[in-house]
Design a protein around this motif. Structure first.
Motif, PDB file in Angstrom:
ATOM      1  N   VAL A   1       0.842  -1.211   0.000  1.00  0.00           N
ATOM      2  CA  VAL A   1       0.000   0.000   0.000  1.00  0.00           C
ATOM      3  C   VAL A   1       0.871   1.252   0.000  1.00  0.00           C
ATOM      4  N   VAL A   2       1.943   1.228   0.799  1.00  0.00           N
ATOM      5  CA  VAL A   2       2.867   2.363   0.849  1.00  0.00           C
ATOM      6  C   VAL A   2       3.455   2.638  -0.528  1.00  0.00           C
ATOM      7  N   ILE A   3       3.904   1.598  -1.211  1.00  0.00           N
ATOM      8  CA  ILE A   3       4.513   1.782  -2.528  1.00  0.00           C
ATOM      9  C   ILE A   3       3.493   2.298  -3.537  1.00  0.00           C
TER      10      ILE A   3
ATOM     11  N   ASN B   1      -0.072  -6.834  -0.293  1.00  0.00           N
ATOM     12  CA  ASN B   1       0.130  -5.770   0.694  1.00  0.00           C
ATOM     13  C   ASN B   1       1.421  -5.913   1.486  1.00  0.00           C
ATOM     14  N   SER B   2       2.174  -6.972   1.246  1.00  0.00           N
ATOM     15  CA  SER B   2       3.333  -7.255   2.085  1.00  0.00           C
ATOM     16  C   SER B   2       4.490  -7.807   1.270  1.00  0.00           C
ATOM     17  N   GLY B   3       5.632  -7.115   1.339  1.00  0.00           N
ATOM     18  CA  GLY B   3       6.823  -7.592   0.646  1.00  0.00           C
ATOM     19  C   GLY B   3       7.312  -8.917   1.202  1.00  0.00           C
ATOM     20  N   SER B   4       7.249  -9.092   2.527  1.00  0.00           N
ATOM     21  CA  SER B   4       7.729 -10.337   3.127  1.00  0.00           C
ATOM     22  C   SER B   4       6.824 -11.512   2.765  1.00  0.00           C
ATOM     23  N   ALA B   5       5.522 -11.273   2.642  1.00  0.00           N
ATOM     24  CA  ALA B   5       4.607 -12.348   2.245  1.00  0.00           C
ATOM     25  C   ALA B   5       4.877 -12.774   0.801  1.00  0.00           C
ATOM     26  N   TYR B   6       5.157 -11.803  -0.060  1.00  0.00           N
ATOM     27  CA  TYR B   6       5.520 -12.124  -1.455  1.00  0.00           C
ATOM     28  C   TYR B   6       6.782 -12.977  -1.478  1.00  0.00           C
TER      29      TYR B   6
ATOM     30  N   ARG C   1      13.738  -5.323   0.291  1.00  0.00           N
ATOM     31  CA  ARG C   1      14.705  -5.030  -0.767  1.00  0.00           C
ATOM     32  C   ARG C   1      14.045  -5.109  -2.146  1.00  0.00           C
ATOM     33  N   SER C   2      13.177  -6.103  -2.323  1.00  0.00           N
ATOM     34  CA  SER C   2      12.509  -6.265  -3.610  1.00  0.00           C
ATOM     35  C   SER C   2      11.732  -5.011  -3.990  1.00  0.00           C
ATOM     36  N   LEU C   3      10.952  -4.476  -3.045  1.00  0.00           N
ATOM     37  CA  LEU C   3      10.171  -3.269  -3.327  1.00  0.00           C
ATOM     38  C   LEU C   3      11.066  -2.045  -3.478  1.00  0.00           C
ATOM     39  N   LEU C   4      12.118  -1.955  -2.680  1.00  0.00           N
ATOM     40  CA  LEU C   4      13.047  -0.832  -2.814  1.00  0.00           C
ATOM     41  C   LEU C   4      13.713  -0.853  -4.184  1.00  0.00           C
ATOM     42  N   GLN C   5      14.152  -2.025  -4.597  1.00  0.00           N
ATOM     43  CA  GLN C   5      14.852  -2.139  -5.879  1.00  0.00           C
ATOM     44  C   GLN C   5      13.912  -1.880  -7.051  1.00  0.00           C
ATOM     45  N   THR C   6      12.709  -2.420  -6.963  1.00  0.00           N
ATOM     46  CA  THR C   6      11.741  -2.267  -8.054  1.00  0.00           C
ATOM     47  C   THR C   6      11.317  -0.812  -8.234  1.00  0.00           C
TER      48      THR C   6
ATOM     49  N   ARG D   1       7.761  -9.617 -10.575  1.00  0.00           N
ATOM     50  CA  ARG D   1       6.847  -9.323  -9.473  1.00  0.00           C
ATOM     51  C   ARG D   1       5.404  -9.107  -9.945  1.00  0.00           C
ATOM     52  N   LYS D   2       5.206  -8.318 -10.988  1.00  0.00           N
ATOM     53  CA  LYS D   2       3.847  -7.960 -11.412  1.00  0.00           C
ATOM     54  C   LYS D   2       3.053  -9.198 -11.818  1.00  0.00           C
TER      55      LYS D   2
END
Length: 340
Positions: free
Chosen positions: A70-72, A169-174, A92-97, A325-326
């Motif tokens: 949600v933040v991203i 909603n969660s990078g760690s869950a992904y 890291r995945s969301l930061l990098q993406t 990811r998408k």
């Protein structure tokens, strides 16, 4: 006499008004010294760090709290005119993406963080290492009756009894889902087992709802992050942390400055603060988050976190899963709908 008194009163009121007006710029200036932090961390960590930061620097923190996905999405929607200064607690995945949304800053404390936990161009820096674990409430599920690893969670007896966060909603869950795809053979074989697991899950909107649900006894089991287990156990909850025998991995989350945010200097001060050694020790003692910094002795600090050398850490193609990811999130969404 009435006229003289009236004139005197008016002069006094005018003088007071001028004095008050003279004070306004100072007050307004003080109020503007702030930093807006978009955070997916739970309130215990937010309150601890924001309070300490404001006490030390005088900079007020305005938090915007939501799951990392949600933040991203909010950052993406605001990219032409950002309203926030910092994003914190993002994988890291969301930061990098999403690194196009961030401004480079070489933190004063970056050299204490190993290179594998920071962006080579200083767009983000890691703070915490989160091990993916299984939490067990031993009051409603005796300690010796819980699962030993991920594969045990496929047993139909756990249907509806395992709390998990929606990967959208969660990078760690992904990361958990994609790690399990690889662990269970990759390709269609891996996805087939993930589909089996989904049938047993109670999918929640926020990561905090998972460990709260286990800690409060709403669910016997939850797939969560390492810090949640010792945090709830320290508070007296009957929570056991299970490090899966079939392997787990350590996921990084970090902090970044939002490009063109309204308070860039305050944002830099926050990045420096949150990465500092004494602050990382404070965070570990209070919230049991394993630091990325390499200069903290875990054996002398609370929480009883096992050394990484004692755990089975599995290989994980983070770059590959980040690139996909998408489409992977779409596949996860479809599988979750099929499992309901």
């Amino acid at each position: 006499m009435g006229r003289i008194g009236s004139t005197t009163t008016r002069r006094c009121v005018a003088a007071l008004g001028l004095a008050f007006a003279a004070m306004l710029p100072v007050t307004a200036g003080a109020q503007q010294k702030k930093v807006v932090v978009y955070t997916s961390n739970e309130s215990t960590l937010n309150d601890l760090v924001f309070g300490a930061f404001t006490k030390e620097t005088g900079i007020a923190v305005e938090p915007v709290v939501a799951g990392s996905g949600v933040v991203i999405r909010r950052l993406q929607a605001e990219k032409e005119r950002p309203l926030g200064d910092i994003v914190w607690g993002i994988s890291r995945s969301l930061l990098q993406t999403n690194k196009a949304l961030f401004a480079p800053y070489a933190s004063k404390n970056k050299d204490a963080t190993p290179v594998e936990y920071r962006d080579p161009t200083d767009l983000w820096v890691g703070n915490n290492l989160h091990l993916l674990v299984i939490l067990q409430n031993t009051k409603i599920l005796p300690a010796d009756q819980g699962p030993k690893g991920w594969n045990d969670l496929l047993d139909p007896k756990w249907k509806g009894k395992i709390a998990f966060t929606d990967p959208a909603n969660s990078g760690s869950a992904y990361t958990t889902v994609t790690m399990l795809v690889d662990l269970w053979g990759g390709g269609e074989a891996g996805w087939k087992k993930v589909g089996q697991l989904f049938k047993n899950l109670k999918v929640l909107n926020r990561s905090s709802l998972v460990f709260q649900g286990v800690g409060n006894g709403e669910y016997p089991l939850g797939i969560s992050l390492e810090y949640a287990g010792p945090m709830w156990a320290a508070g007296g909850a009957p929570v056991k942390t299970i490090y899966p025998a079939d392997g787990t991995l350590a996921t990084m989350e970090g902090v970044a400055i939002i490009k063109n945010g309204p308070d860039p200097e305050e944002a830099k001060a926050f990045v420096d603060f949150v990465n500092r050694k004494d602050v990382r020790e404070m965070i570990l003692k209070a919230t049991f988050r394993r630091p990325t910094r390499g200069d903290l002795d875990l054996s002398s600090l609370p929480g009883g976190l096992p050394p990484m050398s004692n755990l089975k850490i599995v290989a994980y193609n983070e770059d590959g899963w980040t690139d996909k990811r998408k489409e992977t999130l779409e596949k996860i969404k479809d599988l979750l709908q099929e499992s309901r």
